[in-house]
Scaffold this motif. Sequence first.
Motif, PDB file in Angstrom:
ATOM      1  N   UNK A 175       1.009   4.190   5.240  1.00 41.20           N
ATOM      2  CA  UNK A 175       1.109   5.636   5.456  1.00 41.20           C
ATOM      3  C   UNK A 175       2.469   6.169   5.024  1.00 41.20           C
ATOM      4  N   UNK A 176       3.521   5.385   5.262  1.00 44.51           N
ATOM      5  CA  UNK A 176       4.856   5.813   4.828  1.00 44.51           C
ATOM      6  C   UNK A 176       4.915   5.902   3.310  1.00 44.51           C
ATOM      7  N   UNK A 177       4.286   4.946   2.636  1.00 41.46           N
ATOM      8  CA  UNK A 177       4.296   4.969   1.175  1.00 41.46           C
ATOM      9  C   UNK A 177       3.478   6.130   0.627  1.00 41.46           C
ATOM     10  N   UNK A 178       2.308   6.364   1.187  1.00 37.99           N
ATOM     11  CA  UNK A 178       1.479   7.488   0.747  1.00 37.99           C
ATOM     12  C   UNK A 178       2.245   8.797   0.890  1.00 37.99           C
ATOM     13  N   UNK A 179       2.843   9.000   2.057  1.00 39.35           N
ATOM     14  CA  UNK A 179       3.559  10.253   2.310  1.00 39.35           C
ATOM     15  C   UNK A 179       4.711  10.438   1.326  1.00 39.35           C
ATOM     16  N   UNK A 180       5.476   9.372   1.065  1.00 41.32           N
ATOM     17  CA  UNK A 180       6.636   9.491   0.178  1.00 41.32           C
ATOM     18  C   UNK A 180       6.215   9.743  -1.262  1.00 41.32           C
ATOM     19  N   UNK A 181       5.209   9.017  -1.733  1.00 42.57           N
ATOM     20  CA  UNK A 181       4.735   9.234  -3.100  1.00 42.57           C
ATOM     21  C   UNK A 181       4.257  10.670  -3.284  1.00 42.57           C
ATOM     22  N   UNK A 183       4.672  13.395  -1.470  1.00 43.01           N
ATOM     23  CA  UNK A 183       5.680  14.440  -1.291  1.00 43.01           C
ATOM     24  C   UNK A 183       6.501  14.621  -2.561  1.00 43.01           C
ATOM     25  N   UNK A 184       6.680  13.531  -3.299  1.00 38.53           N
ATOM     26  CA  UNK A 184       7.462  13.598  -4.538  1.00 38.53           C
ATOM     27  C   UNK A 184       6.649  14.123  -5.722  1.00 38.53           C
ATOM     28  N   UNK A 185       5.316  14.119  -5.614  1.00 42.90           N
ATOM     29  CA  UNK A 185       4.478  14.588  -6.707  1.00 42.90           C
ATOM     30  C   UNK A 185       3.737  13.496  -7.442  1.00 42.90           C
ATOM     31  N   UNK A 186       3.698  12.289  -6.865  1.00 42.78           N
ATOM     32  CA  UNK A 186       2.929  11.171  -7.412  1.00 42.78           C
ATOM     33  C   UNK A 186       1.667  11.013  -6.572  1.00 42.78           C
ATOM     34  N   UNK A 187       0.504  11.000  -7.190  1.00 44.76           N
ATOM     35  CA  UNK A 187      -0.731  10.750  -6.445  1.00 44.76           C
ATOM     36  C   UNK A 187      -0.768   9.295  -6.016  1.00 44.76           C
ATOM     37  N   UNK A 188      -1.027   9.048  -4.739  1.00 44.26           N
ATOM     38  CA  UNK A 188      -1.155   7.683  -4.222  1.00 44.26           C
ATOM     39  C   UNK A 188      -2.618   7.253  -4.265  1.00 44.26           C
ATOM     40  N   UNK A 189      -2.828   5.938  -4.260  1.00 47.19           N
ATOM     41  CA  UNK A 189      -4.174   5.366  -4.303  1.00 47.19           C
ATOM     42  C   UNK A 189      -4.273   4.254  -3.274  1.00 47.19           C
ATOM     43  N   UNK A 190      -5.169   4.385  -2.329  1.00 48.80           N
ATOM     44  CA  UNK A 190      -5.419   3.303  -1.379  1.00 48.80           C
ATOM     45  C   UNK A 190      -6.399   2.316  -2.015  1.00 48.80           C
ATOM     46  N   UNK A 191      -6.096   1.035  -1.908  1.00 53.87           N
ATOM     47  CA  UNK A 191      -6.944   0.008  -2.522  1.00 53.87           C
ATOM     48  C   UNK A 191      -6.827  -1.286  -1.721  1.00 53.87           C
ATOM     49  N   UNK A 192      -7.757  -2.232  -1.858  1.00 50.39           N
ATOM     50  CA  UNK A 192      -8.941  -2.262  -2.712  1.00 50.39           C
ATOM     51  C   UNK A 192     -10.151  -2.056  -1.816  1.00 50.39           C
TER      52      UNK A 192
END
Length: 549
Positions: A175-181, A183-192
């Motif tokens: 969740x911390x990684x998703x939020x940081x990505x 917020x910066x403008x990078x779409x995050x992807x949960x996998x697999x």
Amino acid sequence: MPFDLSHLALAPFSLDREQIEWVRHTFEKLDDAARVGQVFNLLSRGDETGEREMFRAFRPGGITRYFNSDAVSERARLEELQADAEVPLLVSADLEGSRMSLPFGTQVPNPIALSAIDDVNVTAEVAGIMAREALAVGLNWSFTPLLDINAKTRSSIVPTRGFGSDPERILRHSLAQIAAFQAAGIAATAKHWPGEGHDDRDQHLVTTINPLSVDEWEATHGRLYREAIGAGVLSIMTGHIAFPAFAAAMGASGTDLYRPGTLSSIINIDLLRGRLGFNGLIVSDASEMAGLSSFMDVTAAKAEILRAGCDMILFATNPERHFASVLEAVRSGHVPSKRFFEAVTRVLGLKARLGLHRPREQREIPPRASDRMKDVLLKAPILEKDTQSLFPLSPEKTRRVLVIAPGIVEPLWSSRLPLILPDLLAKEGFEVKLHPMGEAYETKDYDLVIYAFSEEALLTRGRIFLDWASLGKGLRGAMMRPWHDVPTLMISFGYPYYLYDAPRVPTYVNAWATMDEMQEAVVELMMGRAPWNRNSPVDVFAEVPDGRY
């Protein structure tokens, strides 16, 4: 346009009227062939002859880039490709850290090292560093984080790419990684999706199986994905993973119980869209991995990926054939028009959500945060056991050191790289001998033996294990164990479970990542200049209870 776009106003897209109108206008101006292009994400390996022309011809919706170490040339290359594109490109990569760090950027910890540090602020900081460096060259989509649970200790694919075996720890850091990505403008992807880590095989080589009951899955993988969806993750990557318990509950039988998630409408539409309510973009994992190709011909599978609920197809080694196959499936109705509309507009919706349709200012390439990473990496290595009270090391106590190190495995390139560990020890004043692999060795002339293994979970590693026979020569060499006569240390810069093959080694360190900077951190810790971490994100003694002693 036969269908509406109201779903794009909902989370995680949350598009405003102007963005939705851009999606509508763009969809309407594209013909069927161009719309097919939008659902493909092609691999860009570098400056290969003809690559730019191929992208112009097939007009893909996105590319996944293998970057080189020159940020300026990478940015120029992506600017050329964007200028050629009728519709802005999604540009993706696996921002996983360690040797999957951006070659031109800061070399950052991989997920398992971040989990060992177990500070969500550090995880968010590292994600922010990666995001800034990625955005500066034109990358806008990361195929991370992994929500996989490292439940099977013999897995060769999950251990260093995920956040460990504890779902609570995985949840915190993902969740911390998703939020940081984002917020910066990078779409995050949960996998697999629907969840890897219970099968000790690799999707690149075989369809893997999530063996949990539906209730067990809901309490683990289901919770992780529900939380990621609730946090607004923009995309989910479906894997070549079967979930037979849920498939059976939906009435499937026989082979369909073991259908890869990439080809399963039960997994993607009924479970992910229906039960979990995910409204973002579903992207397939690489569509020619053997986890899919062993189940179905790769050309026929391209249309089936769309029919099964995926919105974007990752990779096509024969674009002419694969694009034509999907186009025919669309025109014949084999891919229903509503399903195709949803796929194309979700791809366009992600582009609008990231603002790719608007003029973009060129970003400054930020300086590497290398000094900060030195402090971070010191917190990652775990002293799993030390029954001989070996540390701190000093040349006065153990001057003569034998290092047995097969080298850093690079599975993508079928090569091995040397460790810098021997040179680092020599700079500290030790007399270091690097043992040639496969040769006989004696330890009586040394004060310390160090085994150093360097295999991260980086694709197509069918098995990772300690191959004693490769270290020495002959039967005797394979059976030698020096620790009764000489202090002995085993370090893993990657795969954490070598105690399975060496439970009696007296001192064992997990350092998670093969990067030079992690080797430097381990030497600092061995010399006693910082305290060891003892908060392991995995149980290295799970299958070797005697290994504790």
